[in-house]
Write a protein that holds these residues in place. Structure first.
Motif, PDB file in Angstrom:
ATOM      1  N   GLY A  86       5.119  59.430  -1.329  1.00 15.01           N
ATOM      2  CA  GLY A  86       3.839  58.802  -1.638  1.00 15.01           C
ATOM      3  C   GLY A  86       3.117  59.518  -2.759  1.00 15.01           C
ATOM      4  N   TRP A  87       3.127  60.833  -2.710  1.00 16.12           N
ATOM      5  CA  TRP A  87       2.476  61.640  -3.735  1.00 16.12           C
ATOM      6  C   TRP A  87       3.120  61.397  -5.106  1.00 16.12           C
ATOM      7  CZ3 TRP A  87       2.646  67.739  -3.939  1.00 16.12           C
ATOM      8  CH2 TRP A  87       1.771  68.189  -4.936  1.00 16.12           C
ATOM      9  N   GLY A  88       4.443  61.333  -5.104  1.00 15.41           N
ATOM     10  CA  GLY A  88       5.146  61.179  -6.370  1.00 15.41           C
ATOM     11  C   GLY A  88       5.075  59.777  -6.961  1.00 15.41           C
ATOM     12  N   THR A  89       4.766  58.789  -6.113  1.00 11.01           N
ATOM     13  CA  THR A  89       4.785  57.408  -6.598  1.00 11.01           C
ATOM     14  C   THR A  89       3.425  56.722  -6.506  1.00 11.01           C
ATOM     15  OG1 THR A  89       5.413  56.557  -4.398  1.00 11.01           O
ATOM     16  CG2 THR A  89       7.199  57.155  -5.899  1.00 11.01           C
ATOM     17  N   VAL A  90       2.376  57.484  -6.175  1.00  9.87           N
ATOM     18  CA  VAL A  90       1.063  56.868  -5.941  1.00  9.87           C
ATOM     19  C   VAL A  90       0.565  56.077  -7.134  1.00  9.87           C
ATOM     20  CG1 VAL A  90      -0.246  58.901  -6.687  1.00  9.87           C
ATOM     21  CG2 VAL A  90      -1.257  57.319  -5.034  1.00  9.87           C
ATOM     22  N   SER A  91       0.933  56.505  -8.336  1.00  8.24           N
ATOM     23  CA  SER A  91       0.470  55.793  -9.528  1.00  8.24           C
ATOM     24  C   SER A  91       1.355  54.595  -9.864  1.00  8.24           C
ATOM     25  CB  SER A  91       0.443  56.747 -10.734  1.00  8.24           C
ATOM     26  OG  SER A  91       1.749  57.226 -11.013  1.00  8.24           O
ATOM     27  N   LEU A  92       2.471  54.449  -9.155  1.00  6.78           N
ATOM     28  CA  LEU A  92       3.428  53.389  -9.474  1.00  6.78           C
ATOM     29  C   LEU A  92       3.403  52.241  -8.482  1.00  6.78           C
ATOM     30  CD1 LEU A  92       6.516  55.669 -10.320  1.00  6.78           C
ATOM     31  CD2 LEU A  92       4.819  54.747 -11.912  1.00  6.78           C
ATOM     32  N   VAL A  93       3.009  52.514  -7.246  1.00  9.67           N
ATOM     33  CA  VAL A  93       3.099  51.494  -6.196  1.00  9.67           C
ATOM     34  C   VAL A  93       1.813  50.679  -6.122  1.00  9.67           C
ATOM     35  CG1 VAL A  93       4.667  52.911  -4.841  1.00  9.67           C
ATOM     36  CG2 VAL A  93       2.218  53.036  -4.390  1.00  9.67           C
ATOM     37  N   SER A  94       1.951  49.482  -5.613  1.00  8.74           N
ATOM     38  CA  SER A  94       0.806  48.611  -5.373  1.00  8.74           C
ATOM     39  C   SER A  94       0.306  48.854  -3.957  1.00  8.74           C
ATOM     40  CB  SER A  94       1.206  47.137  -5.541  1.00  8.74           C
ATOM     41  OG  SER A  94       0.201  46.292  -5.022  1.00  8.74           O
ATOM     42  N   GLU A  95      -0.888  49.439  -3.846  1.00  9.37           N
ATOM     43  CA  GLU A  95      -1.440  49.718  -2.516  1.00  9.37           C
ATOM     44  C   GLU A  95      -1.623  48.426  -1.730  1.00  9.37           C
ATOM     45  OE1 GLU A  95      -5.476  51.609  -0.511  1.00  9.37           O
ATOM     46  OE2 GLU A  95      -4.875  52.229  -2.520  1.00  9.37           O
ATOM     47  N   ARG A  96      -2.006  47.358  -2.408  1.00  7.39           N
ATOM     48  CA  ARG A  96      -2.192  46.079  -1.721  1.00  7.39           C
ATOM     49  C   ARG A  96      -0.894  45.580  -1.108  1.00  7.39           C
ATOM     50  NH1 ARG A  96      -6.009  41.417  -4.284  1.00  7.39           N
ATOM     51  NH2 ARG A  96      -8.016  42.335  -3.732  1.00  7.39           N
ATOM     52  N   ALA A  97       0.198  45.653  -1.890  1.00  7.11           N
ATOM     53  CA  ALA A  97       1.483  45.154  -1.400  1.00  7.11           C
ATOM     54  C   ALA A  97       1.963  45.974  -0.204  1.00  7.11           C
ATOM     55  CB  ALA A  97       2.523  45.192  -2.519  1.00  7.11           C
ATOM     56  N   ILE A  98       1.846  47.304  -0.301  1.00  7.73           N
ATOM     57  CA  ILE A  98       2.262  48.171   0.792  1.00  7.73           C
ATOM     58  C   ILE A  98       1.422  47.887   2.038  1.00  7.73           C
ATOM     59  CG2 ILE A  98       2.364  50.555   1.596  1.00  7.73           C
ATOM     60  CD1 ILE A  98       4.565  49.859  -0.350  1.00  7.73           C
ATOM     61  N   PHE A 143      -0.030  58.415   3.573  1.00  5.54           N
ATOM     62  CA  PHE A 143      -0.527  59.006   2.330  1.00  5.54           C
ATOM     63  C   PHE A 143      -1.199  57.964   1.448  1.00  5.54           C
ATOM     64  CE2 PHE A 143      -0.315  60.353  -2.061  1.00  5.54           C
ATOM     65  CZ  PHE A 143      -0.732  61.670  -1.987  1.00  5.54           C
ATOM     66  N   ILE A 144      -0.581  56.790   1.335  1.00  5.03           N
ATOM     67  CA  ILE A 144      -1.076  55.761   0.426  1.00  5.03           C
ATOM     68  C   ILE A 144      -2.389  55.166   0.917  1.00  5.03           C
ATOM     69  CG2 ILE A 144      -0.611  53.474  -0.543  1.00  5.03           C
ATOM     70  CD1 ILE A 144       1.015  55.681  -1.842  1.00  5.03           C
ATOM     71  N   SER A 145      -2.479  54.877   2.230  1.00  6.23           N
ATOM     72  CA  SER A 145      -3.659  54.144   2.703  1.00  6.23           C
ATOM     73  C   SER A 145      -4.073  54.510   4.127  1.00  6.23           C
ATOM     74  CB  SER A 145      -3.393  52.628   2.626  1.00  6.23           C
ATOM     75  OG  SER A 145      -2.270  52.269   3.405  1.00  6.23           O
ATOM     76  N   HIS A 146      -3.706  55.697   4.610  1.00  3.14           N
ATOM     77  CA  HIS A 146      -4.029  56.101   5.983  1.00  3.14           C
ATOM     78  C   HIS A 146      -3.552  55.048   6.987  1.00  3.14           C
ATOM     79  CE1 HIS A 146      -6.050  59.755   5.105  1.00  3.14           C
ATOM     80  NE2 HIS A 146      -7.141  59.229   4.580  1.00  3.14           N
ATOM     81  N   ALA A 147      -2.419  54.420   6.707  1.00  6.81           N
ATOM     82  CA  ALA A 147      -1.904  53.349   7.570  1.00  6.81           C
ATOM     83  C   ALA A 147      -0.569  53.746   8.176  1.00  6.81           C
ATOM     84  CB  ALA A 147      -1.779  52.053   6.773  1.00  6.81           C
ATOM     85  N   GLY A 148      -0.494  54.970   8.692  1.00  5.29           N
ATOM     86  CA  GLY A 148       0.774  55.446   9.247  1.00  5.29           C
ATOM     87  C   GLY A 148       1.039  55.026  10.672  1.00  5.29           C
ATOM     88  N   ALA A 149       0.025  54.531  11.388  1.00  2.07           N
ATOM     89  CA  ALA A 149       0.195  54.226  12.813  1.00  2.07           C
ATOM     90  C   ALA A 149       1.164  53.072  13.097  1.00  2.07           C
ATOM     91  CB  ALA A 149      -1.161  53.950  13.459  1.00  2.07           C
ATOM     92  N   PRO A 150       1.088  51.924  12.383  1.00  5.86           N
ATOM     93  CA  PRO A 150       2.011  50.831  12.725  1.00  5.86           C
ATOM     94  C   PRO A 150       3.487  51.210  12.649  1.00  5.86           C
ATOM     95  CG  PRO A 150       0.198  49.979  11.443  1.00  5.86           C
ATOM     96  CD  PRO A 150       0.061  51.486  11.425  1.00  5.86           C
ATOM     97  N   PRO A 151       3.988  51.851  11.576  1.00  9.59           N
ATOM     98  CA  PRO A 151       5.407  52.229  11.576  1.00  9.59           C
ATOM     99  C   PRO A 151       5.753  53.191  12.717  1.00  9.59           C
ATOM    100  CG  PRO A 151       4.498  52.375   9.365  1.00  9.59           C
ATOM    101  CD  PRO A 151       3.341  52.177  10.288  1.00  9.59           C
ATOM    102  N   PHE A 152       4.859  54.142  12.999  1.00  8.82           N
ATOM    103  CA  PHE A 152       5.081  55.076  14.106  1.00  8.82           C
ATOM    104  C   PHE A 152       5.203  54.323  15.425  1.00  8.82           C
ATOM    105  CE2 PHE A 152       3.266  57.447  17.651  1.00  8.82           C
ATOM    106  CZ  PHE A 152       4.016  58.619  17.636  1.00  8.82           C
ATOM    107  N   GLN A 153       4.315  53.384  15.661  1.00  3.53           N
ATOM    108  CA  GLN A 153       4.316  52.654  16.925  1.00  3.53           C
ATOM    109  C   GLN A 153       5.505  51.716  17.043  1.00  3.53           C
ATOM    110  OE1 GLN A 153       0.441  50.878  17.165  1.00  3.53           O
ATOM    111  NE2 GLN A 153      -0.592  52.844  17.413  1.00  3.53           N
ATOM    112  N   ILE A 154       5.930  51.118  15.933  1.00  2.00           N
ATOM    113  CA  ILE A 154       7.108  50.248  15.963  1.00  2.00           C
ATOM    114  C   ILE A 154       8.322  51.021  16.462  1.00  2.00           C
ATOM    115  CG2 ILE A 154       8.758  49.018  14.484  1.00  2.00           C
ATOM    116  CD1 ILE A 154       6.336  48.086  12.822  1.00  2.00           C
ATOM    117  N   TYR A 155       8.426  52.287  16.067  1.00  2.00           N
ATOM    118  CA  TYR A 155       9.532  53.122  16.524  1.00  2.00           C
ATOM    119  C   TYR A 155       9.324  53.635  17.956  1.00  2.00           C
ATOM    120  CZ  TYR A 155      12.362  57.307  17.183  1.00  2.00           C
ATOM    121  OH  TYR A 155      13.209  58.254  17.712  1.00  2.00           O
TER     122      TYR A 155
END
Length: 249
Positions: A86-98, A143-155
């Motif tokens: 996330g740190w290395g690609t923060v300027s490249l990714v679309s926060e909206r899409a993620i 890192f990108i949007s403080h949205a780490g909970a859904p992937p964690f919970q899916i697992y």
């Protein structure tokens, strides 16, 4: 906005962070959208990171004996890799899409669980491959949007752990992930003395939320705990999709 209204709104956001660290996962994800009503989302994320870290310390103490070591051994290294990506690609990714994709995954997961509710569901064991995949995704989206909970919970949800063990694993995992984010955030948007002072005023609300979250978690049955987690995941996921789509401004 009236300064008093701003303070109470920010305090409510900090309370939600504390509730999530006390054992009610996903609720804390609502804090950034709430603060985004009165400030830019990135500023909200930076303001709340110290609150997350302080709440993490309280959560670690509350759940120091309740966690899944095997899952943490899988998730933590993968999550750190996700933060670095996330740190290395923060300027490249679309926060909206993620943000939209994470919300969509959460919604689809909840629907799949609820539609199969009548059939017998066998608890799944920890899995290094899937755990590593979702751990990387969780670290990246955290890192990108403080949205780490859904992937964690899916697992984690299919494993059907005891509620205290589930909550403790979430608390310890995100405590490490949030600590890992401190230096990259400082490089991206350095903290100022004024910003840290502003965050300090929110600490009492976060600590109250942490204790209250632990209290509620202990008194909920496993059935109601997981139902509330799923409802929270669904609600937050819908909110993420709405935010990403710009339907509410």
């Amino acid at each position: 906005m009236n300064p008093d209204h701003y303070f109470w709104l920010a305090s409510f956001g900090a309370l939600l962070v504390g509730l999530s660290k006390g054992g009610l996962p996903a609720i804390g994800m609502l804090s950034v959208p709430i603060l985004s009503l009165v400030m830019p989302p990135m500023k909200a994320a930076v303001l709340l990171l110290p609150i997350f870290v302080i709440s993490d310390m309280a959560g670690i103490w509350l759940y120091r004996r309740h966690f899944s070591a095997v899952n943490l051994r899988i998730l933590v290294p993968a999550g750190i890799v996700g933060v670095l990506i996330g740190w290395g690609t923060v300027s490249l990714v679309s926060e909206r899409a993620i943000t939209f994709l994470i919300g969509l995954m959460g919604v689809l997961f909840c629907l799949q669980v609820w539609l199969r509710r009548g059939s017998a569901q066998v608890a799944k064991p920890a899995h290094r491959g899937w755990g590593s995949l979702w751990g990387v995704v969780s670290g990246f989206t955290s890192f990108i949007s403080h949205a780490g909970a859904p992937p964690f919970q899916i697992y984690m949800l299919p494993q059907q752990l005891a509620k205290a063990q589930f909550a403790g694993t979430a608390t310890l995992f995100f405590a490490i992930i949030n600590a890992t984010k401190i230096v990259p955030y400082q490089f991206l948007q350095p903290y100022t003395l004024a910003g840290l002072r502003e965050a300090a005023f929110l600490i009492p609300s976060a600590l109250i939320g942490t204790v209250l979250g632990a209290y509620l978690t202990k008194r909920l049955t496993d059935k109601w705990f997981y139902l509330l987690v799923q409802i929270g995941l669904f609600g937050v996921s819908v909110r993420l999709m709405v935010n990403a789509s710009g339907w509410m401004g």
